[in-house]
Design a protein around this motif. Structure first.
Motif, PDB file in Angstrom:
ATOM      1  N   THR A   1      -5.243  -1.939   9.494  1.00  0.00           N
ATOM      2  CA  THR A   1      -6.139  -2.390   9.496  1.00  0.00           C
ATOM      3  C   THR A   1      -6.737  -4.160   9.591  1.00  0.00           C
TER       4      THR A   1
ATOM      5  N   SER B   1      -4.378   1.412   6.795  1.00  0.00           N
ATOM      6  CA  SER B   1      -6.031   1.835   6.647  1.00  0.00           C
ATOM      7  C   SER B   1      -5.294   3.784   7.136  1.00  0.00           C
ATOM      8  N   GLY B   2      -4.457   4.280   7.180  1.00  0.00           N
ATOM      9  CA  GLY B   2      -4.434   5.686   7.527  1.00  0.00           C
ATOM     10  C   GLY B   2      -2.749   6.142   7.981  1.00  0.00           C
TER      11      GLY B   2
ATOM     12  N   GLU C   1       0.914  -1.470  -0.135  1.00  0.00           N
ATOM     13  CA  GLU C   1       0.281  -0.155   0.590  1.00  0.00           C
ATOM     14  C   GLU C   1       0.861   1.833  -0.313  1.00  0.00           C
TER      15      GLU C   1
ATOM     16  N   THR D   1      -3.651  -4.512   6.504  1.00  0.00           N
ATOM     17  CA  THR D   1      -3.758  -3.943   5.682  1.00  0.00           C
ATOM     18  C   THR D   1      -3.532  -2.318   6.329  1.00  0.00           C
TER      19      THR D   1
ATOM     20  N   GLU E   1      -0.819   3.651  10.443  1.00  0.00           N
ATOM     21  CA  GLU E   1      -1.387   2.266  11.136  1.00  0.00           C
ATOM     22  C   GLU E   1      -2.410   1.410  10.144  1.00  0.00           C
TER      23      GLU E   1
ATOM     24  N   GLN F   1     -10.150   5.465  -3.986  1.00  0.00           N
ATOM     25  CA  GLN F   1      -9.369   5.634  -2.287  1.00  0.00           C
ATOM     26  C   GLN F   1      -8.765   5.959  -1.939  1.00  0.00           C
TER      27      GLN F   1
ATOM     28  N   ARG G   1      -5.948   4.855   1.907  1.00  0.00           N
ATOM     29  CA  ARG G   1      -5.738   3.658   1.731  1.00  0.00           C
ATOM     30  C   ARG G   1      -4.397   3.206   0.860  1.00  0.00           C
TER      31      ARG G   1
ATOM     32  N   PRO H   1      -6.667   9.207   7.617  1.00  0.00           N
ATOM     33  CA  PRO H   1      -6.926   7.769   6.687  1.00  0.00           C
ATOM     34  C   PRO H   1      -7.228   8.104   5.144  1.00  0.00           C
TER      35      PRO H   1
END
Length: 341
Positions: free
Chosen positions: A228, A233-234, A151, A231, A226, A166, A246, A244
């Motif tokens: 979630t 998320s932020g 990501e 994967t 971060e 996204q 992705r 946030p």
């Protein structure tokens, strides 16, 4: 892949690096009936990515799958592939006298190169094609490197489709570069945020351009990522703010893997564009020919901006140039022998 020592100690061409550029060069040269050895350390730059994109007929294939097919194609024509790491490259001293008596075209050809691997194996080559690639140096943000190629991304043409629509954050390394990246990624998503991080403040002109495309700039140093469900998320900022996203766009510093060439006096040079240090590369001409006679480069080690398909193309171009250089040397030798007959 052959894990043993090569069958012979002298090759017309030794290729250092078995990625897209190196294997394309090997295929070209092997089909030209040259004896070729590819020495590959097994560290492809795109290994973290699950899929490769933009390669016609193979879009979406796994990088390992592409390399496996490439090795099979090159070896089909007689190229040899050896798993190993090249430590040094030098001129064989025992042939210095021969080189000194040869013509200019013959000097590099007769002296050749001695390629020494980490395990002590040494092979000789009339020509070298260096396709060692680069190492991506990332910002020292905790957790960032673990998501690189997943990501945490750098190229919208490689990954943009997969994260379309996204929320995408752009980590600013330099205001001008970050503005360019944000506007580029805006093509794939309307949800773009620029993270000022530790970069200098943006010029008013860039801020207006970003605002015109509904791209926001968030101030504050990024201190972590971060996850979630495993994967991204932020990201978190120093003041505790959570942004946030992705996908996180990051500019890596691409450092050429040029250490083995120091013995030849060949070094990578820093690449700076629009005031931004992109990394380093070994200078060469369009064919990949370097300042050292008999040595060519292909792929990212000679151009930090090359994508997969461009690296493969560079390998073909360099392979053809190496073959022609050998032909010229062989023709010069034949003429010299004819004159002394």
């Amino acid at each position: 892949m052959n894990e043993e020592n090569p069958r012979e100690d002298r090759y017309e061409v030794v290729i250092i690096g078995g990625g897209a550029a190196g294997l394309s060069g090997a295929l070209t040269l092997a089909r030209a009936r040259r004896s070729v050895l590819v020495v590959d350390g097994g560290r492809p730059r795109n290994a973290p990515a699950a899929h490769a994109h933009g390669l016609l007929t193979r879009d979406g294939a796994a990088p390992a799958e592409i390399l496996s097919a490439g090795r099979a194609e090159a070896t089909r024509y007689g190229a040899e592939i050896l798993r190993g790491t090249v430590r040094t490259v030098s001129r064989p001293t025992d042939q210095a006298g021969q080189a000194g008596q040869a013509g200019q075209a013959g000097q590099a050809d007769e002296a050749g190169f001695l390629v020494t691997l980490a395990n002590g194996t040494a092979v000789r080559a009339r020509r070298l094609l260096v396709a060692t690639g680069v190492t991506d140096e990332l910002p020292g943000i905790p957790g960032l490197a673990d998501r690189w190629g997943r990501e945490v991304l750098h190229c919208p043409y490689c990954h943009g489709w997969e994260v379309r629509d996204q929320p995408i954050a752009v980590l600013a390394a330099h205001p001008t570069l970050a503005a360019h990246q944000a506007l580029l990624w805006r093509q794939w998503s309307s949800r773009i945020t620029v993270l000022n991080h530790t970069a200098p403040a943006f010029e008013e002109t860039d801020l207006r351009r970003l605002a015109a495309r509904d791209i926001t700039v968030t101030r504050g140093e990024v201190t972590g990522v971060e996850l979630t469900g495993g994967t991204l998320s932020g990201v978190t900022l120093a003041d505790g703010t959570r942004v946030p996203c992705r996908a996180l766009v990051v500019t890596s510093r691409c450092v050429a893997r040029a250490e083995p060439l120091a013995g030849l006096g060949l070094y990578a040079e820093e690449v700076v564009r629009d005031g931004v240090v992109l990394g380093s590369e070994i200078p060469s001409d369009f064919t990949g020919r370097t300042a050292v006679p008999g040595v060519w480069v292909a792929g990212n080690v000679g151009s930090v901006t090359e994508q997969l398909v461009a690296a493969a193309s560079a390998g073909v171009r360099a392979g053809a140039a190496v073959n022609m250089d050998l032909i010229e040397a062989e023709t010069a030798r034949a003429l010299a022998e004819e004159g002394t007959a």
